[in-house]
Design a protein around this motif. Structure first.
Motif, PDB file in Angstrom:
ATOM      1  N   VAL A  62      32.281  42.258  40.522  1.00  0.00           N
ATOM      2  CA  VAL A  62      31.218  41.499  41.167  1.00  0.00           C
ATOM      3  C   VAL A  62      30.974  42.109  42.534  1.00  0.00           C
ATOM      4  O   VAL A  62      31.901  42.254  43.331  1.00  0.00           O
ATOM      5  CB  VAL A  62      31.628  40.016  41.317  1.00  0.00           C
ATOM      6  N   ALA A  63      29.731  42.489  42.833  1.00  0.00           N
ATOM      7  CA  ALA A  63      29.411  43.079  44.130  1.00  0.00           C
ATOM      8  C   ALA A  63      29.546  42.028  45.213  1.00  0.00           C
ATOM      9  O   ALA A  63      29.048  40.904  45.074  1.00  0.00           O
ATOM     10  CB  ALA A  63      27.993  43.636  44.105  1.00  0.00           C
ATOM     11  N   LEU A  64      30.222  42.375  46.291  1.00  0.00           N
ATOM     12  CA  LEU A  64      30.421  41.460  47.402  1.00  0.00           C
ATOM     13  C   LEU A  64      29.613  41.949  48.590  1.00  0.00           C
ATOM     14  O   LEU A  64      29.743  43.084  49.022  1.00  0.00           O
ATOM     15  CB  LEU A  64      31.899  41.373  47.769  1.00  0.00           C
ATOM     16  N   SER A  65      28.779  41.069  49.108  1.00  0.00           N
ATOM     17  CA  SER A  65      27.962  41.424  50.257  1.00  0.00           C
ATOM     18  C   SER A  65      27.914  40.233  51.196  1.00  0.00           C
ATOM     19  O   SER A  65      28.876  39.482  51.298  1.00  0.00           O
ATOM     20  CB  SER A  65      26.563  41.844  49.802  1.00  0.00           C
ATOM     21  N   GLU A  66      26.823  40.040  51.903  1.00  0.00           N
ATOM     22  CA  GLU A  66      26.731  38.937  52.844  1.00  0.00           C
ATOM     23  C   GLU A  66      26.772  37.596  52.119  1.00  0.00           C
ATOM     24  O   GLU A  66      26.346  37.480  50.960  1.00  0.00           O
ATOM     25  CB  GLU A  66      25.456  39.056  53.676  1.00  0.00           C
ATOM     26  N   PRO A  67      27.265  36.557  52.789  1.00  0.00           N
ATOM     27  CA  PRO A  67      27.399  35.258  52.127  1.00  0.00           C
ATOM     28  C   PRO A  67      26.064  34.602  51.819  1.00  0.00           C
ATOM     29  O   PRO A  67      25.080  34.754  52.551  1.00  0.00           O
ATOM     30  CB  PRO A  67      28.185  34.427  53.159  1.00  0.00           C
ATOM     31  N   VAL A  68      26.043  33.885  50.711  1.00  0.00           N
ATOM     32  CA  VAL A  68      24.864  33.133  50.277  1.00  0.00           C
ATOM     33  C   VAL A  68      25.156  31.653  50.489  1.00  0.00           C
ATOM     34  O   VAL A  68      26.163  31.130  49.996  1.00  0.00           O
ATOM     35  CB  VAL A  68      24.553  33.414  48.789  1.00  0.00           C
ATOM     36  N   THR A  69      24.282  30.966  51.215  1.00  0.00           N
ATOM     37  CA  THR A  69      24.538  29.575  51.589  1.00  0.00           C
ATOM     38  C   THR A  69      23.661  28.559  50.884  1.00  0.00           C
ATOM     39  O   THR A  69      24.008  27.382  50.836  1.00  0.00           O
ATOM     40  CB  THR A  69      24.345  29.394  53.107  1.00  0.00           C
ATOM     41  N   ALA A 110      42.817  33.660  47.232  1.00  0.00           N
ATOM     42  CA  ALA A 110      42.394  32.939  46.022  1.00  0.00           C
ATOM     43  C   ALA A 110      41.074  32.215  46.238  1.00  0.00           C
ATOM     44  O   ALA A 110      40.242  32.120  45.318  1.00  0.00           O
ATOM     45  CB  ALA A 110      43.477  31.944  45.606  1.00  0.00           C
ATOM     46  N   HIS A 111      40.854  31.728  47.437  1.00  0.00           N
ATOM     47  CA  HIS A 111      39.626  30.990  47.728  1.00  0.00           C
ATOM     48  C   HIS A 111      38.427  31.932  47.845  1.00  0.00           C
ATOM     49  O   HIS A 111      37.332  31.613  47.388  1.00  0.00           O
ATOM     50  CB  HIS A 111      39.823  30.165  48.994  1.00  0.00           C
ATOM     51  N   PHE A 112      38.657  33.111  48.411  1.00  0.00           N
ATOM     52  CA  PHE A 112      37.578  34.094  48.470  1.00  0.00           C
ATOM     53  C   PHE A 112      37.259  34.649  47.085  1.00  0.00           C
ATOM     54  O   PHE A 112      36.105  34.955  46.790  1.00  0.00           O
ATOM     55  CB  PHE A 112      37.943  35.231  49.430  1.00  0.00           C
ATOM     56  N   VAL A 113      38.273  34.789  46.240  1.00  0.00           N
ATOM     57  CA  VAL A 113      38.021  35.232  44.861  1.00  0.00           C
ATOM     58  C   VAL A 113      37.103  34.238  44.164  1.00  0.00           C
ATOM     59  O   VAL A 113      36.163  34.614  43.452  1.00  0.00           O
ATOM     60  CB  VAL A 113      39.343  35.408  44.090  1.00  0.00           C
ATOM     61  N   SER A 114      37.357  32.954  44.349  1.00  0.00           N
ATOM     62  CA  SER A 114      36.513  31.930  43.741  1.00  0.00           C
ATOM     63  C   SER A 114      35.103  31.961  44.316  1.00  0.00           C
ATOM     64  O   SER A 114      34.110  31.860  43.593  1.00  0.00           O
ATOM     65  CB  SER A 114      37.119  30.542  43.952  1.00  0.00           C
ATOM     66  N   LEU A 115      35.011  32.117  45.634  1.00  0.00           N
ATOM     67  CA  LEU A 115      33.712  32.032  46.304  1.00  0.00           C
ATOM     68  C   LEU A 115      32.832  33.248  46.040  1.00  0.00           C
ATOM     69  O   LEU A 115      31.608  33.120  45.923  1.00  0.00           O
ATOM     70  CB  LEU A 115      33.920  31.889  47.814  1.00  0.00           C
ATOM     71  N   GLU A 116      33.433  34.435  45.983  1.00  0.00           N
ATOM     72  CA  GLU A 116      32.671  35.691  45.909  1.00  0.00           C
ATOM     73  C   GLU A 116      31.687  35.734  47.085  1.00  0.00           C
ATOM     74  O   GLU A 116      32.106  35.839  48.225  1.00  0.00           O
ATOM     75  CB  GLU A 116      31.978  35.821  44.555  1.00  0.00           C
ATOM     76  N   ASN A 117      30.389  35.602  46.831  1.00  0.00           N
ATOM     77  CA  ASN A 117      29.392  35.632  47.913  1.00  0.00           C
ATOM     78  C   ASN A 117      28.956  34.240  48.360  1.00  0.00           C
ATOM     79  O   ASN A 117      28.132  34.124  49.269  1.00  0.00           O
ATOM     80  CB  ASN A 117      28.143  36.413  47.468  1.00  0.00           C
ATOM     81  N   ARG A 118      29.478  33.209  47.722  1.00  0.00           N
ATOM     82  CA  ARG A 118      29.030  31.850  48.007  1.00  0.00           C
ATOM     83  C   ARG A 118      29.845  31.239  49.135  1.00  0.00           C
ATOM     84  O   ARG A 118      31.028  31.534  49.289  1.00  0.00           O
ATOM     85  CB  ARG A 118      29.164  30.983  46.743  1.00  0.00           C
ATOM     86  N   THR A 172      27.535  47.869  53.419  1.00  0.00           N
ATOM     87  CA  THR A 172      28.372  48.349  52.326  1.00  0.00           C
ATOM     88  C   THR A 172      28.955  47.175  51.565  1.00  0.00           C
ATOM     89  O   THR A 172      29.373  46.189  52.145  1.00  0.00           O
ATOM     90  CB  THR A 172      29.514  49.213  52.868  1.00  0.00           C
ATOM     91  N   THR A 173      28.964  47.273  50.244  1.00  0.00           N
ATOM     92  CA  THR A 173      29.523  46.204  49.424  1.00  0.00           C
ATOM     93  C   THR A 173      30.841  46.651  48.828  1.00  0.00           C
ATOM     94  O   THR A 173      31.104  47.838  48.644  1.00  0.00           O
ATOM     95  CB  THR A 173      28.563  45.820  48.287  1.00  0.00           C
ATOM     96  N   THR A 174      31.685  45.673  48.545  1.00  0.00           N
ATOM     97  CA  THR A 174      32.915  45.912  47.799  1.00  0.00           C
ATOM     98  C   THR A 174      32.790  45.153  46.506  1.00  0.00           C
ATOM     99  O   THR A 174      31.756  44.583  46.198  1.00  0.00           O
ATOM    100  CB  THR A 174      34.132  45.439  48.604  1.00  0.00           C
ATOM    101  N   SER A 175      33.847  45.128  45.713  1.00  0.00           N
ATOM    102  CA  SER A 175      33.755  44.394  44.453  1.00  0.00           C
ATOM    103  C   SER A 175      35.081  43.739  44.139  1.00  0.00           C
ATOM    104  O   SER A 175      36.128  44.133  44.642  1.00  0.00           O
ATOM    105  CB  SER A 175      33.363  45.336  43.305  1.00  0.00           C
ATOM    106  N   THR A 176      34.991  42.711  43.333  1.00  0.00           N
ATOM    107  CA  THR A 176      36.173  42.058  42.811  1.00  0.00           C
ATOM    108  C   THR A 176      35.931  41.786  41.351  1.00  0.00           C
ATOM    109  O   THR A 176      34.841  42.023  40.842  1.00  0.00           O
ATOM    110  CB  THR A 176      36.474  40.753  43.579  1.00  0.00           C
ATOM    111  N   THR A 177      36.941  41.287  40.664  1.00  0.00           N
ATOM    112  CA  THR A 177      36.806  41.008  39.240  1.00  0.00           C
ATOM    113  C   THR A 177      37.136  39.564  38.970  1.00  0.00           C
ATOM    114  O   THR A 177      38.131  39.055  39.476  1.00  0.00           O
ATOM    115  CB  THR A 177      37.756  41.907  38.422  1.00  0.00           C
ATOM    116  N   THR A 178      36.299  38.887  38.220  1.00  0.00           N
ATOM    117  CA  THR A 178      36.555  37.493  37.892  1.00  0.00           C
ATOM    118  C   THR A 178      37.441  37.407  36.663  1.00  0.00           C
ATOM    119  O   THR A 178      37.571  38.354  35.901  1.00  0.00           O
ATOM    120  CB  THR A 178      35.232  36.746  37.604  1.00  0.00           C
ATOM    121  N   VAL A 194      32.570  37.977  56.055  1.00  0.00           N
ATOM    122  CA  VAL A 194      32.732  39.262  55.362  1.00  0.00           C
ATOM    123  C   VAL A 194      34.040  39.925  55.789  1.00  0.00           C
ATOM    124  O   VAL A 194      34.792  40.464  54.963  1.00  0.00           O
ATOM    125  CB  VAL A 194      31.527  40.173  55.638  1.00  0.00           C
ATOM    126  N   LYS A 195      34.334  39.891  57.097  1.00  0.00           N
ATOM    127  CA  LYS A 195      35.563  40.515  57.603  1.00  0.00           C
ATOM    128  C   LYS A 195      36.807  39.828  57.037  1.00  0.00           C
ATOM    129  O   LYS A 195      37.725  40.503  56.548  1.00  0.00           O
ATOM    130  CB  LYS A 195      35.588  40.438  59.129  1.00  0.00           C
TER     131      LYS A 195
END
Length: 329
Positions: free
Chosen positions: A15-22, A294-302, A2-8, A319-320
């Motif tokens: 922005v869809a939030l899912s598993e991290p992209v490395t 604030a740091h997760f907002v910047s990172l999103e999926n990164r 399941t994805t959540t979203s945030t707004t930049t 993700v948690k």
């Protein structure tokens, strides 16, 4: 999942939030031409990538960062060896080749503590580092201000166990030309930790030295977060569970974040994902979800996975923790 979203701030669409992209070549699209050149074994395209970076101090950080990313691509030593042979007067192919040799060596050694590394692994590891060191000695003699080469020599100094004094000498040679080079600061921090014969006093003192000396808005504040993560990872049991939750650590992290990635003058460059990843992790494991937000907002999926790998099942943990942090907004 399941994805959540945030707004930049720049775009009102969620922005869809899912598993991290490395993969840095995905999270930093400006690096795409470098990967294309490497896959094609195209030295001229590789050189063009580096020589056309913006001619500012920021290009020093970008050159060093990109050198490290190129070194992580399997098989690039083949065309870099050819380029170094074809262009013996050009320091760039030798610098990039040395970075690749170092990466090959460290992959053989692994991230395990010394007692879990075999004699054969150490032998191969040291052989690759010596090959890199021979290239880098000449490059640094020809270009005393070559940040990528001096940063690479911090890695060889650590791996070849040349000691604290020699590592600091190399860092000082670099910082005489580029005094707040984040990648070099991160590497020297590793050297001054206890696992490489340093101490926690030295590690935290160096981190504070970095952030205090740097201009506001540099990446240097993230070194404070990295030092605390390393200290936390070295603890066990109750000590580990309580370390990041202490008020003193939390306050140091807050001050470092305000001086760096959260400062109005912050210039992200290409190291911003590593910096925000360090703060997001440090605040999260300390239970400071609101500070991590604030740091997760910047990172999103990164995410830069290096420090996060200290957590078992780190992708699920990312993700948690991100969900908890964003819920505070």
């Amino acid at each position: 999942m399941t994805t959540t979203s945030t707004t930049t701030d720049d775009d009102e669409r969620p922005v869809a939030l899912s598993e991290p992209v490395t993969d840095p070549f995905t999270t930093l699209p400006d690096l795409t031409p470098l990967r294309s050149a490497a896959r094609a074994g195209d030295w001229q395209a590789t050189k063009t990538f580096f020589t056309t970076l913006d001619p500012t101090e920021n290009s020093v950080e970008k050159t060093s960062f990109a050198s490290g990313q190129l070194a992580g691509l399997d098989g690039v030593e083949t065309y870099l060896e050819r380029a170094a042979a074809d262009h013996p007067d050009d320091p760039l192919p030798r610098t990039l080749l040395a970075e690749r040799y170092i990466r090959v060596g460290w992959a053989i050694r692994s991230r395990a503590r010394a007692e879990h590394v075999s004699r054969d692994q150490f032998g191969q590891f040291h052989d690759w580092l010596r090959r890199a060191e021979q290239l880098l000695i000449d490059v640094c003699a020809e270009q005393p201000g070559n940040a990528a080469a001096w940063t690479a020599r911090l890695l060889t100094a650590r791996g070849l166990e040349l000691g604290q004094t020699e590592a600091r000498r190399r860092y000082d040679r670099l910082s005489a030309h580029h005094p707040h080079h984040f990648r070099a600061q991160s590497q020297l921090l590793q050297q001054v930790c206890p696992k490489w014969s340093g101490s926690w006093e030295a590690a935290h003192a160096f981190a504070q030295e970095c952030v205090t000396a740097a201009p506001a808005g540099s990446h240097a504040g993230a070194v404070v977060a990295e030092a605390h993560i390393e200290h936390w990872a070295d603890l066990e049991g109750v000590d580990q569970r309580t370390y990041m939750r202490s008020v003193s650590v939390r306050d140091e992290l807050r001050a470092a974040a305000r001086a760096s990635v959260l400062h109005p003058d912050y210039a992200p460059g290409w190291s911003w994902i590593a910096a925000d990843s360090a703060f997001a992790l440090a605040f999260s494991i300390g239970g400071h979800a609101e500070d991590a937000a604030a740091h997760f907002v910047s990172l999103e999926n990164r995410v830069n996975e290096y420090q996060w790998q200290y957590l078992p099942g780190w992708k699920a943990a990312f993700v948690k923790y991100r969900k908890s942090a964003l819920a505070t907004l």
